[in-house]
Design an enzyme around this catalytic site. Sequence first.
Site, PDB file in Angstrom:
ATOM      1  N   ASP A 101       0.866  -1.188   0.000  1.00 26.02           N
ATOM      2  CA  ASP A 101       0.000   0.000   0.000  1.00 26.02           C
ATOM      3  C   ASP A 101       0.898   1.230   0.000  1.00 26.02           C
ATOM      4  O   ASP A 101       2.117   1.120   0.160  1.00 26.02           O
ATOM      5  CB  ASP A 101      -0.948  -0.013   1.218  1.00 26.02           C
ATOM      6  CG  ASP A 101      -2.268   0.693   0.920  1.00 26.02           C
ATOM      7  OD1 ASP A 101      -2.240   1.893   0.566  1.00 26.02           O
ATOM      8  OD2 ASP A 101      -3.319   0.044   1.028  1.00 26.02           O
ATOM      9  N   ASP A 154       3.840   2.806  -3.771  1.00 20.12           N
ATOM     10  CA  ASP A 154       2.830   3.531  -4.545  1.00 20.12           C
ATOM     11  C   ASP A 154       2.834   2.892  -5.937  1.00 20.12           C
ATOM     12  O   ASP A 154       3.843   2.955  -6.648  1.00 20.12           O
ATOM     13  CB  ASP A 154       3.219   5.019  -4.612  1.00 20.12           C
ATOM     14  CG  ASP A 154       2.209   5.830  -5.405  1.00 20.12           C
ATOM     15  OD1 ASP A 154       1.463   5.246  -6.224  1.00 20.12           O
ATOM     16  OD2 ASP A 154       2.172   7.064  -5.210  1.00 20.12           O
ATOM     17  N   GLY A 177      -7.206   1.011  -5.648  1.00 18.95           N
ATOM     18  CA  GLY A 177      -8.067   1.791  -6.540  1.00 18.95           C
ATOM     19  C   GLY A 177      -8.532   3.042  -5.837  1.00 18.95           C
ATOM     20  O   GLY A 177      -8.588   3.095  -4.616  1.00 18.95           O
ATOM     21  N   LYS A 204     -16.421  13.714 -10.160  1.00 24.26           N
ATOM     22  CA  LYS A 204     -16.837  15.063 -10.602  1.00 24.26           C
ATOM     23  C   LYS A 204     -17.563  14.877 -11.926  1.00 24.26           C
ATOM     24  O   LYS A 204     -17.172  14.016 -12.728  1.00 24.26           O
ATOM     25  CB  LYS A 204     -15.617  15.937 -10.903  1.00 24.26           C
ATOM     26  CG  LYS A 204     -15.130  16.964  -9.907  1.00 24.26           C
ATOM     27  CD  LYS A 204     -16.080  18.039  -9.531  1.00 24.26           C
ATOM     28  CE  LYS A 204     -15.438  18.937  -8.473  1.00 24.26           C
ATOM     29  NZ  LYS A 204     -16.353  19.459  -7.521  1.00 24.26           N
ATOM     30  N   ALA A 230     -18.000  17.909 -17.009  1.00 23.06           N
ATOM     31  CA  ALA A 230     -17.844  19.342 -17.319  1.00 23.06           C
ATOM     32  C   ALA A 230     -16.996  20.053 -16.270  1.00 23.06           C
ATOM     33  O   ALA A 230     -16.376  21.081 -16.560  1.00 23.06           O
ATOM     34  CB  ALA A 230     -19.222  20.008 -17.419  1.00 23.06           C
ATOM     35  N   TYR A 267     -13.535   7.133 -13.464  1.00 22.09           N
ATOM     36  CA  TYR A 267     -13.560   5.816 -12.803  1.00 22.09           C
ATOM     37  C   TYR A 267     -14.156   4.759 -13.754  1.00 22.09           C
ATOM     38  O   TYR A 267     -13.611   3.653 -13.893  1.00 22.09           O
ATOM     39  CB  TYR A 267     -14.396   5.939 -11.531  1.00 22.09           C
ATOM     40  CG  TYR A 267     -14.400   4.714 -10.641  1.00 22.09           C
ATOM     41  CD1 TYR A 267     -13.300   4.389  -9.860  1.00 22.09           C
ATOM     42  CD2 TYR A 267     -15.525   3.892 -10.559  1.00 22.09           C
ATOM     43  CE1 TYR A 267     -13.308   3.276  -9.018  1.00 22.09           C
ATOM     44  CE2 TYR A 267     -15.550   2.783  -9.725  1.00 22.09           C
ATOM     45  CZ  TYR A 267     -14.434   2.481  -8.956  1.00 22.09           C
ATOM     46  OH  TYR A 267     -14.451   1.379  -8.134  1.00 22.09           O
ATOM     47  N   LYS A 324     -12.260   1.421 -15.068  1.00 25.35           N
ATOM     48  CA  LYS A 324     -12.718   0.075 -14.714  1.00 25.35           C
ATOM     49  C   LYS A 324     -13.181  -0.706 -15.948  1.00 25.35           C
ATOM     50  O   LYS A 324     -13.121  -1.950 -15.963  1.00 25.35           O
ATOM     51  CB  LYS A 324     -13.824   0.154 -13.661  1.00 25.35           C
ATOM     52  CG  LYS A 324     -13.337   0.711 -12.320  1.00 25.35           C
ATOM     53  CD  LYS A 324     -12.260  -0.180 -11.676  1.00 25.35           C
ATOM     54  CE  LYS A 324     -11.899   0.246 -10.267  1.00 25.35           C
ATOM     55  NZ  LYS A 324     -10.880  -0.607  -9.652  1.00 25.35           N
TER      56      LYS A 324
HETATM   57  P1  NAD Z   1     -10.324   1.602  -0.082  1.00 26.65           P
HETATM   58  O1  NAD Z   1     -10.175   3.053  -0.414  1.00 26.65           O
HETATM   59  O2  NAD Z   1     -10.906   1.241   1.236  1.00 26.65           O
HETATM   60  O3  NAD Z   1      -8.944   0.884  -0.207  1.00 26.65           O
HETATM   61  C1  NAD Z   1      -8.108   1.129  -1.305  1.00 26.65           C
HETATM   62  C2  NAD Z   1      -6.674   0.961  -0.849  1.00 26.65           C
HETATM   63  O4  NAD Z   1      -5.846   1.229  -1.981  1.00 26.65           O
HETATM   64  C3  NAD Z   1      -6.285   1.944   0.256  1.00 26.65           C
HETATM   65  O5  NAD Z   1      -5.638   1.262   1.311  1.00 26.65           O
HETATM   66  C4  NAD Z   1      -5.349   2.897  -0.452  1.00 26.65           C
HETATM   67  O6  NAD Z   1      -4.341   3.443   0.383  1.00 26.65           O
HETATM   68  C5  NAD Z   1      -4.767   1.998  -1.541  1.00 26.65           C
HETATM   69  N1  NAD Z   1      -4.188   2.785  -2.628  1.00 26.65           N
HETATM   70  C6  NAD Z   1      -4.723   3.889  -3.230  1.00 26.65           C
HETATM   71  N2  NAD Z   1      -3.856   4.377  -4.127  1.00 26.65           N
HETATM   72  C7  NAD Z   1      -2.752   3.581  -4.103  1.00 26.65           C
HETATM   73  C8  NAD Z   1      -1.522   3.591  -4.786  1.00 26.65           C
HETATM   74  N3  NAD Z   1      -1.233   4.551  -5.682  1.00 26.65           N
HETATM   75  N4  NAD Z   1      -0.610   2.624  -4.510  1.00 26.65           N
HETATM   76  C9  NAD Z   1      -0.884   1.666  -3.592  1.00 26.65           C
HETATM   77  N5  NAD Z   1      -2.048   1.611  -2.908  1.00 26.65           N
HETATM   78  C10 NAD Z   1      -2.965   2.561  -3.164  1.00 26.65           C
HETATM   79  O7  NAD Z   1     -11.185   0.958  -1.291  1.00 26.65           O
HETATM   80  P2  NAD Z   1     -12.077  -0.371  -1.375  1.00 26.65           P
HETATM   81  O8  NAD Z   1     -13.520  -0.002  -1.268  1.00 26.65           O
HETATM   82  O9  NAD Z   1     -11.547  -1.403  -0.482  1.00 26.65           O
HETATM   83  O10 NAD Z   1     -11.817  -0.751  -2.914  1.00 26.65           O
HETATM   84  C11 NAD Z   1     -10.856  -1.701  -3.324  1.00 26.65           C
HETATM   85  C12 NAD Z   1     -11.009  -1.916  -4.821  1.00 26.65           C
HETATM   86  O11 NAD Z   1     -12.342  -2.338  -5.105  1.00 26.65           O
HETATM   87  C13 NAD Z   1     -10.781  -0.657  -5.647  1.00 26.65           C
HETATM   88  O12 NAD Z   1     -10.124  -1.009  -6.839  1.00 26.65           O
HETATM   89  C14 NAD Z   1     -12.196  -0.188  -5.930  1.00 26.65           C
HETATM   90  O13 NAD Z   1     -12.249   0.600  -7.102  1.00 26.65           O
HETATM   91  C15 NAD Z   1     -12.910  -1.508  -6.088  1.00 26.65           C
HETATM   92  N6  NAD Z   1     -14.365  -1.437  -5.888  1.00 26.65           N
HETATM   93  C16 NAD Z   1     -14.910  -1.145  -4.665  1.00 26.65           C
HETATM   94  C17 NAD Z   1     -16.295  -1.141  -4.504  1.00 26.65           C
HETATM   95  C18 NAD Z   1     -16.968  -0.863  -3.167  1.00 26.65           C
HETATM   96  O14 NAD Z   1     -18.200  -0.950  -3.075  1.00 26.65           O
HETATM   97  N7  NAD Z   1     -16.233  -0.548  -2.118  1.00 26.65           N
HETATM   98  C19 NAD Z   1     -17.122  -1.404  -5.606  1.00 26.65           C
HETATM   99  C20 NAD Z   1     -16.533  -1.682  -6.839  1.00 26.65           C
HETATM  100  C21 NAD Z   1     -15.155  -1.714  -6.962  1.00 26.65           C
END
Ligand code: NAD
Length: 448
Positions: free
Chosen positions: A239, A262, A291, A296, A299, A354, A358
């Site tokens: 992370d 990162d 992720g 936003k 526009a 987004y 995706k």
């Molecule tokens: P979250 O924000 O709780 O966790 C995401 C983690 O990714 C965080 O710990 C963050 O620090 C880490 N992260 C962000 N940028 C980073 C980077 N540049 N390098 C390394 N780590 C990085 O999100 P979540 O809800 O647990 O989502 C996890 C995945 O599931 C994401 O890809 C999200 O798009 C996808 N997703 C989530 C949902 C939902 O309902 N929560 C729905 C569809 C898809």
Amino acid sequence: MAATKGAPDLYSQFLSSAPGAFLAKQAGLPQPETLRRYRPGEPPLAGPILIGGSGRLAEPLRVLLSDYPVASAHDDKLGALVFDATGIASIEELEQLFQFFSPNIKRLGPSGRVVVLGTTPEETSSVDEHIAQRALEGFTRSVGKELRRGGTSQLVYVSSDAAPDLSGVESTLRFLLSAKSAFVSGQVIAVGKDSSTAPASWDKPLEGKVALVTGAARGIGATIAEVLSRDGAHVICADIPAAGEALSETANKVGGTSLALDVTSPDAADVLAKHVKERHGGLDIVVHNAGITRDKLLANMDDARWNSVIGVNLAAPHRITSSLVKSGTLNEGGRVIDVSSIAGIAGNRGQTNYGASKAGVIGMVHAEAPELAKKNITINAVAPGFIETAMTAAIPFATREAGRRMSSLLQGGQTVDVAETIAYFASPASNAVTGQIVRVCGQSLIGA
Ligand code: NAD
């Protein structure tokens, strides 16, 4: 977006009280079932299994599923209905579905499973058969919408060249016929022709494997680390550096290692490769879970919002996979698992960045699968729907309720539901499954 693990939403809490259940029934309000979820040692299904159909898979299927209790003619509360539809080669023969399912569907118990097996339409030998096999999709998805009490319905397309022992299909069947697929419904999974070797234990299929999970400090990623570790893998939890303490907590909990990384930094893949080479020699499983959202309307979108979302969600996993494969860090027979979203399928207002990222993930899976197959590496993605996390808890009440209830299962999913689907893709026995996108969304109406 940290997880609020296992916490039922307020409406579900209200329904679990006697007056709540009574009032909801009188008012015709949706009544979500408490879904049966995996617990080690419990039987995979809540009841016996009834197998029907008379195609090429019927007999091997009975052998493969011989450790599941078989239903007698008088059993009700069945755990699953499994139907071999590969014998259906014409439009007229589709009636076999009706003949089997219509009298039996009401015998399914809570969290019951329907699995139909067909032949991949593109591999059929006649136009009539292609049409009939394609019709199975509409059938199984509609069944999913009719099932009540937490039932799920799926279609598995099996390659016409699959080995007669059906070993390549076993991991998929075991996943779908278990509590691990509690929040997966209305899905179509195509399984290729390769045979598989069953793991020594279906409870520890990842024994001896090394897995990387990005974004593992919290939310879905932390649960993925837990589930892969439960299944026997050593997990490298990565992370951003700022996630520090939370990341160490996940890593300690799963007995894994933590790596501040990162994923967008230009040297991310090299740092990763060095870490893996020094400590483990190679990597077997890569889960690109990190992720972000930066919502936003288009526009009003600024380029920082656009670029950061595309950078983290799409460009980074693409670059890191390519580099890990090129450097040989990802072992032969490796598993790449990406995280898409139903927003990448349906689109979402305020999420052009987004949604693009995706949907790009889905393109990445389809485009990379044939190339990676040359090294026996599979690539698949999960597409989560409404998952109960801190992110979804922050959505305004009415929108949140709509997101939860506008699905066949009438509720949001848990982070573990996404993690279990990822663990299924990660299994060595899933070697015949590649290029697939499985939605973990309770058959959400969004993008359906
Ligand atoms: P979250 O924000 O709780 O966790 C995401 C983690 O990714 C965080 O710990 C963050 O620090 C880490 N992260 C962000 N940028 C980073 C980077 N540049 N390098 C390394 N780590 C990085 O999100 P979540 O809800 O647990 O989502 C996890 C995945 O599931 C994401 O890809 C999200 O798009 C996808 N997703 C989530 C949902 C939902 O309902 N929560 C729905 C569809 C898809």
